[in-house]
Write an enzyme that holds these catalytic residues in place. Structure first.
Site: not given
Ligand code: AMP
Length: 282
Positions: A30-32, A34, A37, A151, A189
Site C-alpha cells: 500500500m506504499g509509504a 520502508h 517492503h 509482520k 510499518s
Molecule cells: P502494506 O503496505 O503494509 O500492506 O505491506 C505490504 C507487504 O509488506 C505485506 O506483505 C506486509 O506484510 C509486508 N511488510 C510490512 N511491514 C513489514 C516489515 N516490517 N517486515 C517485513 N514485511 C513487512
C-alpha cells in the site's frame, strides 16, 4: 523501472516478456515504503526473473474510514526506493482500474475461522477487502512467486487460503518474509510515520511484551503469561485490542506441550495509531 497505471497494460507487457525474462515475483503493497517492503522486493529480485511491485491503498480493506484517509502517501520516495532496490515493474492504479464497476458489494470469500479471530474480529470486513484486491492483483500479474511479510501473520494465512480458493487459476508459490525491525525491536510499518518521537520510543513495548511471552513460556497453561504480557502493554500506555498466543495455524491453545511451534500476536493503539506485531516461538 516501468510504471503502469492500468492492469491491462501491465498484463500485456508481462505476456510479451514472460518467456524470455523468466518467472515473475510479485510484492503487493500500500506504499509509504520502508525497509520491510524493500526486503520483500530484494528477495524477489535475488530469486531472478521479473519483480513486480504494486502500490495501491485499497479502500475495501479499511473498516475505519479515518484510518484510510490518514494512510500515508509518499509516491515519489517510493518510486526512488523501488528503483534502488532493483524492482522492474510498478503497478500503481487508480481505484477505478482495480474496481471498474465501483466497490464490490456482494463478493465474499470463504475464509472460515481466519475471519472471526484476532484481526478478523477487531476489523470486520478487513480480510474480505484484502481478498478482493489481492485476487484482482494476482489476476493482473499472474506471478510465479508471491512475497508477503510475516509482520501481517494472519494476512499471510488469509492470502494462502485465497490462493487455494483461486485453484488452478493461480499457481503461485507464497514466500513469508521475516519481519524487519527498527534497532529497538519495533516492527517497521507505514503507520509508524504517524507516531511522534516520544511515541516511537513507547512503541517498543509491543515487541517487548511479545518477547516477554517467548522468554517466559513454560510447558503447561499459558493464559496467565499472556494476561501479564497484555498488562505490560497497557502499563506502557497502549490500549490493547488483543495479546494472544496461538498455534502456528492460529488455532487457540490452552496448554503448551513444550514442542508445538507457536506464534504470539498483539494489536494495540498508541494514541490514534493501531499497531500490530507477532513473533514466532519454535
Ligand atoms: P502494506 O503496505 O503494509 O500492506 O505491506 C505490504 C507487504 O509488506 C505485506 O506483505 C506486509 O506484510 C509486508 N511488510 C510490512 N511491514 C513489514 C516489515 N516490517 N517486515 C517485513 N514485511 C513487512
Amino acid at each position: 523501472m516501468i510504471l503502469f497505471r492500468r492492469a491491462s497494460d501491465l498484463s500485456q507487457w508481462l505476456d510479451l516478456h514472460r518467456k524470455e525474462s523468466g518467472p515473475v515475483g510479485f510484492v503487493p503493497t500500500m506504499g509509504a515504503l520502508h525497509e520491510g517492503h524493500l526486503q520483500l522486493v530484494r528477495e524477489s529480485r535475488n530469486a531472478g526473473g521479473i519483480t513486480v511491485c504494486s502500490i495501491f491503498v485499497n479502500p475495501t480493506q479499511f473498516n475505519d474510514p479515518g484510518d484510510f484517509e490518514k494512510y500515508p502517501v509518499t509516491l515519489e520516495d517510493d518510486i526512488r526506493l523501488l528503483e534502488q532496490a532493483g524492482c522492474h515493474l510498478l503497478y500503481h492504479p487508480d481505484p477505478a482500474d482495480i474496481y471498474p464497476g465501483g466497490l464490490p458489494r456482494d463478493e465474499t470469500y470463504e475464509l472460515g475461522y481466519l475471519e472471526t479471530i484476532l484481526e478478523g474480529a477487531f476489523r470486520p470486513g478487513h480480510y474480505q477487502g484484502v481478498c478482493m484486491v489481492v485476487k484482482r492483483l494476482l489476476e493482473a500479474v499472474r506471478p510465479d512467486r508471491l512475497y508477503l511479510g510475516q509482520k501481517d501473520y494472519q494476512q499471510c494465512l488469509v492470502i494462502e487460503r485465497l490462493v487455494q480458493l483461486m485453484g488452478r487459476d493461480q499457481q503461485v508459490q507464497v514466500f513469508r518474509v521475516p519481519t524487519v525491525r527498527e534497532p529497538g525491536g519495533l516492527a517497521m510499518s507505514s503507520r509508524n510515520r504517524r507516531l511522534n518521537p516520544e511515541q516511537l520510543e513507547q512503541a517498543k513495548a509491543i515487541w517487548k511484551s511479545l518477547s516477554y511471552i517467548r522468554e517466559n513460556l513454560q510447558p503447561g497453561p499459558v493464559s496467565e503469561l499472556v494476561s501479564q504480557a497484555a498488562a505490560n502493554l497497557e502499563a506502557a500506555g497502549f490500549r490493547v485490542d488483543y495479546v494472544s498466543l496461538r498455534k502456528a495455524d492460529l488455532q487457540e491453545l490452552d496448554e503448551w506441550d513444550g514442542q508445538e511451534p507457536l506464534v504470539a500476536l498483539a494489536a494495540a493503539f498508541l494514541g490514534e495509531v493501531r499497531l500490530i506485531d507477532n513473533i514466532l516461538i519454535k
